[in-house]
Motif scaffolding. Structure first.
Motif, short mmCIF file in Angstrom:
data_model
loop_
_atom_site.label_atom_id
_atom_site.label_comp_id
_atom_site.label_asym_id
_atom_site.label_seq_id
_atom_site.Cartn_x
_atom_site.Cartn_y
_atom_site.Cartn_z
N ALA A 5 14.24 -32.96 4.80
CA ALA A 5 13.77 -34.24 5.34
C ALA A 5 14.48 -34.59 6.65
CB ALA A 5 13.99 -35.35 4.31
N GLU A 6 15.79 -34.38 6.70
CA GLU A 6 16.54 -34.70 7.91
C GLU A 6 16.14 -33.80 9.07
OE1 GLU A 6 18.31 -37.14 8.65
OE2 GLU A 6 19.53 -37.87 6.98
N LEU A 7 15.81 -32.54 8.79
CA LEU A 7 15.38 -31.65 9.86
C LEU A 7 14.12 -32.20 10.51
CD1 LEU A 7 15.96 -28.17 8.18
CD2 LEU A 7 17.10 -29.01 10.24
N ALA A 8 13.19 -32.66 9.70
CA ALA A 8 11.95 -33.21 10.25
C ALA A 8 12.20 -34.52 10.98
CB ALA A 8 10.93 -33.42 9.14
N LEU A 9 12.94 -35.43 10.36
CA LEU A 9 13.21 -36.73 10.98
C LEU A 9 13.91 -36.58 12.32
CD1 LEU A 9 14.39 -38.65 7.79
CD2 LEU A 9 12.52 -39.40 9.28
N GLY A 69 5.71 -38.40 15.08
CA GLY A 69 4.95 -37.17 14.98
C GLY A 69 4.57 -36.90 13.54
N ASP A 70 4.14 -35.69 13.25
CA ASP A 70 3.62 -35.32 11.94
C ASP A 70 4.45 -34.21 11.32
OD1 ASP A 70 1.50 -37.10 12.48
OD2 ASP A 70 0.36 -35.50 13.47
N LEU A 129 1.81 -35.15 6.63
CA LEU A 129 2.27 -36.53 6.67
C LEU A 129 2.19 -37.02 8.11
CD1 LEU A 129 3.64 -38.94 5.19
CD2 LEU A 129 5.84 -37.92 5.83
N ARG A 130 1.39 -38.05 8.32
CA ARG A 130 1.25 -38.62 9.66
C ARG A 130 2.34 -39.66 9.90
NH1 ARG A 130 -2.16 -35.07 12.13
NH2 ARG A 130 -4.03 -34.70 10.85
N GLY A 131 3.08 -39.48 10.99
CA GLY A 131 4.13 -40.43 11.32
C GLY A 131 3.60 -41.73 11.86
N GLY A 132 4.47 -42.71 11.91
CA GLY A 132 4.08 -44.03 12.39
C GLY A 132 3.87 -44.10 13.89
N ARG A 133 4.38 -43.11 14.60
CA ARG A 133 4.21 -43.06 16.05
C ARG A 133 3.70 -41.68 16.44
NH1 ARG A 133 9.88 -43.74 17.97
NH2 ARG A 133 10.45 -43.28 15.81
N PRO A 134 2.99 -41.58 17.56
CA PRO A 134 2.48 -40.26 17.99
C PRO A 134 3.61 -39.35 18.40
CG PRO A 134 2.06 -41.92 19.67
CD PRO A 134 2.58 -42.66 18.48
N LEU A 181 10.92 -38.16 0.27
CA LEU A 181 11.87 -38.78 1.19
C LEU A 181 11.21 -39.12 2.52
CD1 LEU A 181 14.90 -36.41 0.49
CD2 LEU A 181 14.72 -38.83 -0.20
N LEU A 182 10.40 -38.22 3.03
CA LEU A 182 9.74 -38.46 4.31
C LEU A 182 8.63 -39.49 4.20
CD1 LEU A 182 9.62 -34.77 5.56
CD2 LEU A 182 10.94 -36.62 6.60
N SER A 183 7.92 -39.50 3.09
CA SER A 183 6.84 -40.50 2.91
C SER A 183 7.41 -41.91 2.93
CB SER A 183 6.11 -40.23 1.58
OG SER A 183 5.39 -39.03 1.63
N ALA A 184 8.61 -42.08 2.38
CA ALA A 184 9.24 -43.40 2.38
C ALA A 184 9.68 -43.81 3.78
CB ALA A 184 10.43 -43.39 1.43
N ARG A 185 9.71 -42.85 4.70
CA ARG A 185 10.17 -43.10 6.06
C ARG A 185 9.13 -42.72 7.10
NH1 ARG A 185 14.22 -41.91 2.76
NH2 ARG A 185 16.24 -42.94 3.07
N LYS A 186 7.87 -42.70 6.71
CA LYS A 186 6.86 -42.21 7.64
C LYS A 186 6.75 -43.05 8.90
CE LYS A 186 2.72 -44.31 5.51
NZ LYS A 186 2.15 -44.88 6.74
N ASP A 187 7.06 -44.34 8.80
CA ASP A 187 6.99 -45.19 9.99
C ASP A 187 8.06 -44.83 11.02
OD1 ASP A 187 4.87 -46.52 8.88
OD2 ASP A 187 6.05 -48.19 8.12
#
Length: 396
Positions: A387-391, A126-127, A62-67, A116-122
């Motif tokens: 999801a929270e760990l990644a976010l 990061g990825d 999953l590619r995040g909205g920011r680098p 959950l993360l896809s809905a918040r990818k922006d």
């Protein structure tokens, strides 16, 4: 809405996925039906999906909205060669196979985290790599996925990696636990074949009996452990298989035994590897017998990074409440191939109590039991933690 709130809205879908997986368990590295279910559950999400070449793995990026950096989340997918006796209406339909260790829950949780993360990818700086892994139960699936490039799937090595494992009986329902440093044991196998010369049981002096020497090795290995290793850096050797002979009055040519070897530090692992082989060879030589002895290395010690373990604990407390987390006082004597990932990437491995609410933990069936029961009610909480760990890790 919060991640935890959103995870509750996924509950029905996660329960259905988990029960579909449970009813059709697969063992080893080749899990075609499991892979198919995971791919279907991820369909439509903004993930870069790849599947394994030599195993039925699924990797989603999953590619995040920011680098930013990369975080890896792992869920294992394989079952065990156990005949289920729970009686639940979604029991295994495959004879001699069962999700007796809760990997069906891990898979459903990681799918939930993907949603959950896809809905918040922006929001992601990061990825995220979602690692759906076959073959944890003795097939080194993590090693195979690493060899096929899972740690480089996003283009940069993860800065952190996390995994959850449910327990049917070790912890109360909904309780999370982990520890700093070693969290699970290294697992290895000592395989010994002692060869002599067979003969009549009434005249053992005319034969070279391998049985007494093999029995002496079994006992000597226990003394070797207690006299060579600090009890605060423990090593366990258990002989689980011993075979020799066919009848009472025949001395066999050969005696064989296999032992599992558990240790909790790299130093102890190295010493027990050399010492156990030396003990067996020495006894064989003293008896004038030949020996084949092999120390088969399986999984290394699962070692949590101290900082990442602290981070995981903080996230659990903030998301699920102080009362839902406890530090583990000692490592668990089982083993895990997530240790392969943690040898390459700092991270943390944690447990989640998933037995039925209110059960007697002292008498409840343990993981790997044909009677082991797991509560679907923890699925959303596990997905939310992933999801929270990644976010939060990508917001550091």
């Amino acid at each position: 809405m919060s991640v935890r709130d959103d995870s509750r809205s996924l509950h029905g879908d996660l329960v259905q996925l988990r029960r579909d997986l449970h009813a059709e368990p697969e063992i080893g590295l080749d899990l075609p039906r499991t892979q198919e279910k995971v791919l279907a559950a991820l369909d439509g999400l903004p993930l870069e999906i790849t599947t394994g070449d030599g195993l039925s793995s699924v990797t989603g990026v999953l590619r995040g909205g920011r680098p930013g950096p990369t975080v890896l989340l792992r869920g294992d997918m394989d079952a065990l060669p156990v005949t289920e006796r729970t009686g639940v209406d979604y029991s295994s339909r495959a004879d001699g196979r069962m999700h007796a260790c809760g990997h069906d829950l891990h898979t459903a949780m990681l799918v939930g985290a993907g949603h959950l993360l896809s809905a918040r990818k922006d929001e992601l700086a990061g990825d995220v790599v979602l690692m759906f892994q076959p073959g944890e139960e003795g097939f080194d699936g993590a090693g195979h996925m690493i060899a096929e490039g899972v740690l480089d799937a996003a283009g940069s090595r993860p800065v952190a990696a996390y995994a959850l494992h449910v327990s049917s009986a070790m912890f109360g329902n909904g309780m999370f636990t982990t520890r700093r440093g070693p969290v699970m044991a290294a697992s290895n196998v000592l395989q010994v074949a002692v060869r002599g010369a067979g003969g009549h049981g009434s005249a053992p002096f005319k034969a070279k009996d391998p049985i007494p020497a093999a029995c002496e090795m079994v006992n000597a290995l226990q003394t070797f452990i207690t006299r060579s290793f600090d009890p605060f850096d423990p090593v366990v050797i258990t002989v689980g298989s011993f075979h020799a002979g066919t009848t009472s009055n025949v001395i066999p040519d050969e005696a064989r035994f296999d032992a599992t070897v558990r240790s909790f530090s790299r130093a102890a692992h190295a010493r027990v590897k050399d010492g156990a082989v030396r003990v067996c060879r020495g006894i064989a030589e003293a008896h004038g017998l030949d020996i084949d002895v092999e120390f088969v290395e399986q999984y290394p010690v699962t070692v949590n990074d101290d900082t990442e373990a602290e981070f995981l604990a903080d996230v659990v407390r903030e998301v699920h409440g102080e009362e839902r987390f406890t530090w583990g006082p000692q490592p668990v004597t089982g083993s895990e191939d997530f240790s392969r990932v943690l040898e390459e990437v700092p991270g943390a491995f944690a447990f989640l109590g998933a037995g039925p609410p209110g059960q007697d933990l002292e008498n409840a069936p343990y993981n790997h039991s044909p009677l082991a029961l797991f509560d679907d009610g923890v699925l959303g909480d596990g997905a939310a933690l992933y999801a929270e760990l990644a976010l939060r890790r990508l917001a550091v």
